[in-house]
Enzyme design. Structure first.
Site, PDB file in Angstrom:
ATOM      1  N   GLN A 195      33.896   0.881 -24.222  1.00  0.00           N
ATOM      2  CA  GLN A 195      33.311  -0.086 -23.289  1.00  0.00           C
ATOM      3  C   GLN A 195      32.483  -1.159 -24.004  1.00  0.00           C
ATOM      4  O   GLN A 195      32.293  -2.242 -23.474  1.00  0.00           O
ATOM      5  CB  GLN A 195      32.457   0.642 -22.241  1.00  0.00           C
ATOM      6  CG  GLN A 195      33.320   1.415 -21.251  1.00  0.00           C
ATOM      7  CD  GLN A 195      32.521   2.042 -20.133  1.00  0.00           C
ATOM      8  OE1 GLN A 195      31.374   2.428 -20.321  1.00  0.00           O
ATOM      9  NE2 GLN A 195      33.115   2.158 -18.967  1.00  0.00           N
ATOM     10  N   HIS A 251      28.368   4.788 -11.068  1.00  0.00           N
ATOM     11  CA  HIS A 251      28.661   4.546 -12.488  1.00  0.00           C
ATOM     12  C   HIS A 251      29.424   3.236 -12.671  1.00  0.00           C
ATOM     13  O   HIS A 251      29.081   2.416 -13.516  1.00  0.00           O
ATOM     14  CB  HIS A 251      29.450   5.721 -13.073  1.00  0.00           C
ATOM     15  CG  HIS A 251      28.738   7.027 -12.881  1.00  0.00           C
ATOM     16  ND1 HIS A 251      27.532   7.295 -13.473  1.00  0.00           N
ATOM     17  CD2 HIS A 251      29.041   8.114 -12.128  1.00  0.00           C
ATOM     18  CE1 HIS A 251      27.126   8.503 -13.102  1.00  0.00           C
ATOM     19  NE2 HIS A 251      28.016   9.010 -12.289  1.00  0.00           N
ATOM     20  N   LEU A 252      30.455   3.042 -11.839  1.00  0.00           N
ATOM     21  CA  LEU A 252      31.224   1.795 -11.906  1.00  0.00           C
ATOM     22  C   LEU A 252      30.334   0.605 -11.553  1.00  0.00           C
ATOM     23  O   LEU A 252      30.525  -0.494 -12.073  1.00  0.00           O
ATOM     24  CB  LEU A 252      32.428   1.874 -10.958  1.00  0.00           C
ATOM     25  CG  LEU A 252      33.446   0.745 -11.068  1.00  0.00           C
ATOM     26  CD1 LEU A 252      34.095   0.716 -12.449  1.00  0.00           C
ATOM     27  CD2 LEU A 252      34.526   0.882  -9.992  1.00  0.00           C
ATOM     28  N   ALA A 253      29.344   0.848 -10.686  1.00  0.00           N
ATOM     29  CA  ALA A 253      28.444  -0.227 -10.251  1.00  0.00           C
ATOM     30  C   ALA A 253      27.806  -0.941 -11.434  1.00  0.00           C
ATOM     31  O   ALA A 253      27.771  -2.168 -11.490  1.00  0.00           O
ATOM     32  CB  ALA A 253      27.359   0.339  -9.334  1.00  0.00           C
ATOM     33  N   GLN A 309      28.881  -0.608 -14.637  1.00  0.00           N
ATOM     34  CA  GLN A 309      29.935  -0.999 -15.587  1.00  0.00           C
ATOM     35  C   GLN A 309      30.610  -2.317 -15.187  1.00  0.00           C
ATOM     36  O   GLN A 309      31.187  -3.006 -16.029  1.00  0.00           O
ATOM     37  CB  GLN A 309      30.989   0.112 -15.688  1.00  0.00           C
ATOM     38  CG  GLN A 309      30.457   1.386 -16.333  1.00  0.00           C
ATOM     39  CD  GLN A 309      31.385   2.574 -16.134  1.00  0.00           C
ATOM     40  OE1 GLN A 309      32.576   2.416 -15.865  1.00  0.00           O
ATOM     41  NE2 GLN A 309      30.853   3.770 -16.255  1.00  0.00           N
ATOM     42  N   HIS A 315      20.045   2.658 -13.789  1.00  0.00           N
ATOM     43  CA  HIS A 315      21.025   2.131 -14.748  1.00  0.00           C
ATOM     44  C   HIS A 315      21.436   0.711 -14.359  1.00  0.00           C
ATOM     45  O   HIS A 315      21.510  -0.180 -15.204  1.00  0.00           O
ATOM     46  CB  HIS A 315      22.286   3.016 -14.714  1.00  0.00           C
ATOM     47  CG  HIS A 315      22.493   3.828 -15.940  1.00  0.00           C
ATOM     48  ND1 HIS A 315      23.211   3.378 -17.016  1.00  0.00           N
ATOM     49  CD2 HIS A 315      22.101   5.074 -16.273  1.00  0.00           C
ATOM     50  CE1 HIS A 315      23.240   4.310 -17.951  1.00  0.00           C
ATOM     51  NE2 HIS A 315      22.571   5.350 -17.525  1.00  0.00           N
TER      52      HIS A 315
END
Length: 348
Positions: A107, A290-292, A294, A316
């Site tokens: 990533q 988590h995707l939020a 990323q 995060h």
């Protein structure tokens, strides 16, 4: 030089990875102090050090403080990002090896390589499926397909499974360069189409993945979800087990997993993954927490505005938004009441 406080917010590795990506893309030199100050073992761990060196390698950066445990890093890009053939091995970052997550290294360098001129092929070695980080299955089935809608063309191929604590996994990442990133709108996820799952083991008997698969299918069917879990028994450097579930909605994707460990039954591992998936499902949100965070980076670099609704506004997410805003590339608004994130580029 952009000064970044590595202890800001939740003070984890996300501050470092986002800063490295943006430094490589913009050519801006950065100094990060207090790296991972919020963690039990502060400073650069094996996967962070590998991410630093990978980001440095692709833009010929000068590095100061690139050592295990270092809490201060200077990163001075020496050129535009160079597409090419690369190999990065997390296990080589410390003596005795490491199962550090290669997804986190991926990533860090994916968007710089996608925006570079020319195609790249990257071999990454280390942990493919480890706790507290995205699994390679999540990268393959959730992260990359969502980024593809924004214009990123990349594929990942799993060569060998690597679990905690031994690692020993390997993937190959292919990235098409010259990407023009577009925005994304994920305010409505639409109806659930299906849940796909993989119940996988290495160096363990076949009844274990079967039991994980059966338990997950039964639990999710009780909740009236359409589900199919495939079992896999693979070779590996050490025993390992896990189940990885991907929920496919009309407009969105999400994924959750559970990992086997000693004295944890196969059924319990499946229950852990299913509980996370169902909790997300019942929020009605389009994007998991988590995707939020990323998605912030690709949305920052996109030509149109992006908007998405998240299951949870995590620390995060707030931390990552603050780091990105230090580079002056985008305006990020987080509506905590409606849980809607809006990202508007200031450069396009």
């Amino acid at each position: 030089m952009i000064e970044i406080d590595g202890s800001y917010g939740e003070g984890g590795g996300q501050v470092l990875r986002t800063s490295l990506s943006l430094a490589a893309i913009t050519g801006e030199p950065i100094r990060i102090a207090g790296i991972r100050a919020g963690r039990k073992k502060p400073g650069l761990a094996a996967q962070h050090l590998t991410a630093v060196r990978a980001a440095g390698r692709i833009c010929n950066a000068q590095l100061r403080g690139d050592a295990l445990g270092s809490m201060l890093l200077e990163f001075i890009p020496g050129s535009a990002v160079q597409a090419g053939i690369y190999t990065f091995d997390v296990s080589k970052a410390q003596e005795g090896g490491s199962a550090g997550a290669i997804a986190l290294v991926l990533q860090t360098i994916l968007l710089p390589l996608a925006l570079a001129t020319g195609n790249s092929q990257v071999t990454l070695k280390g942990g493919t499926h480890v706790n507290f980080s995205p699994t390679v299955t999540y990268i393959e089935q959730v992260y990359l397909p969502i980024l593809q809608r924004m214009g990123v063309e990349a594929q990942v191929k799993l060569g060998a499974w690597g679990w905690f604590p031994q690692g020993g996994g390997e993937i190959e990442l292919q990235v098409i360069g010259g990407t023009q990133l577009g925005g994304i709108n994920l305010l409505e996820r639409g109806e659930l189409q299906q849940v796909r799952g993989i119940a996988a083991v290495t160096e363990l008997p076949s009844h274990i993945p079967q039991r994980m698969a059966n338990r997950a299918e039964n639990l999710l069917r009780e909740a009236h979800l359409k589900v199919r879990v495939q079992t896999l028994r693979e070779k590996g450097v050490a025993p390992g087990a896990g189940i990885f579930l991907t929920a496919e909605y009309q407009n969105s994707l999400t994924g959750f997993g559970g990992f086997g460990r000693l004295r944890l039954s196969a059924e319990t591992v499946a229950e852990i993954a299913c509980q996370q998936l169902l909790e997300f499902h019942y929020t009605g949100a389009a994007v998991d927490e988590h995707l939020a965070d990323q998605l912030l980076l690709p949305a920052t670099l996109a030509s149109q505005e992006s908007q998405y609704q998240v299951a949870e506004v995590s620390r995060h997410l707030i931390t990552n938004a603050a780091v990105i805003e230090q580079f002056g590339l985008a305006q990020i608004r987080v509506n905590e009441a409606d849980k809607i994130v809006s990202v508007k580029s200031l450069t396009s």
